[in-house]
Design an enzyme around this catalytic site. Sequence first.
Site, short mmCIF file in Angstrom:
data_model
loop_
_atom_site.label_atom_id
_atom_site.label_comp_id
_atom_site.label_asym_id
_atom_site.label_seq_id
_atom_site.Cartn_x
_atom_site.Cartn_y
_atom_site.Cartn_z
N ASP A 10 45.61 35.62 41.54
CA ASP A 10 44.17 35.27 42.37
C ASP A 10 43.67 34.00 42.41
O ASP A 10 44.80 33.24 41.35
CB ASP A 10 43.28 36.19 42.11
N GLY A 11 43.78 33.70 44.03
CA GLY A 11 43.34 32.67 43.95
C GLY A 11 42.11 32.85 45.72
O GLY A 11 42.24 33.39 46.12
N GLU A 52 46.22 30.71 46.23
CA GLU A 52 47.74 31.71 46.11
C GLU A 52 48.87 31.37 45.24
O GLU A 52 48.84 32.22 44.54
CB GLU A 52 47.05 32.76 46.78
N ASP A 75 47.14 40.05 45.50
CA ASP A 75 47.66 40.91 46.59
C ASP A 75 47.47 39.74 47.99
O ASP A 75 46.73 40.36 48.54
CB ASP A 75 45.55 40.82 46.54
N HIS A 125 40.43 43.81 46.20
CA HIS A 125 39.22 44.57 46.25
C HIS A 125 38.85 45.95 46.01
O HIS A 125 38.42 46.70 47.46
CB HIS A 125 37.92 43.60 47.37
N ASP A 135 40.05 37.66 40.28
CA ASP A 135 39.19 37.43 41.71
C ASP A 135 38.06 36.76 40.79
O ASP A 135 37.51 35.32 41.41
CB ASP A 135 39.09 37.90 42.36
#
Length: 157
Positions: A10-11, A52, A75, A125, A135
């Site tokens: 995740d970024g 990301e 994501d 999320h 995250d």
Amino acid sequence: MNKIIHIYTDGSSKGNPGPGGYGIFIETFFSNSYNRKIISQGFRYTTNNRMELLSVIVGLEKIENKKQNIVVFTDSKYIVNTVQKKWIYNWEKNNFHNKKNVDLWKRFLNLFYKHFVLFQWIKSHNYHYINDYCDRLSVEATQKKNLKIDYVYEKKL
């Protein structure tokens, strides 16, 4: 039994652009063994898409042996669509003309061609514990002291 590697990434960036970071969780399954690595890094000024993509790149860079079976969970539709819809091959053929993050996409392709990589999109999320963990790592990385400089991005400003 073949080695299987999962890379969760995740970024994030606070503001877009703004301070950014990435979080990576790598798990390796081989025979009866299980290993994991956790990596995060913050940058003083960058974009969400750069973070990301950089998270995927750094995750792949941590895989030392070539021709590994890797599933990347992200994501980021930006990354998943670019690879799964095969846009990346046309971008490469056209030398990434008018594309953003060319430096990172070229770096990504060098790694992508060394392995057998599949991408799996995860809704962000949405209570996926490892994605949520990545995250948190990416957000926490933006708050560290001595953030790295995203030289390529900042040079363009």
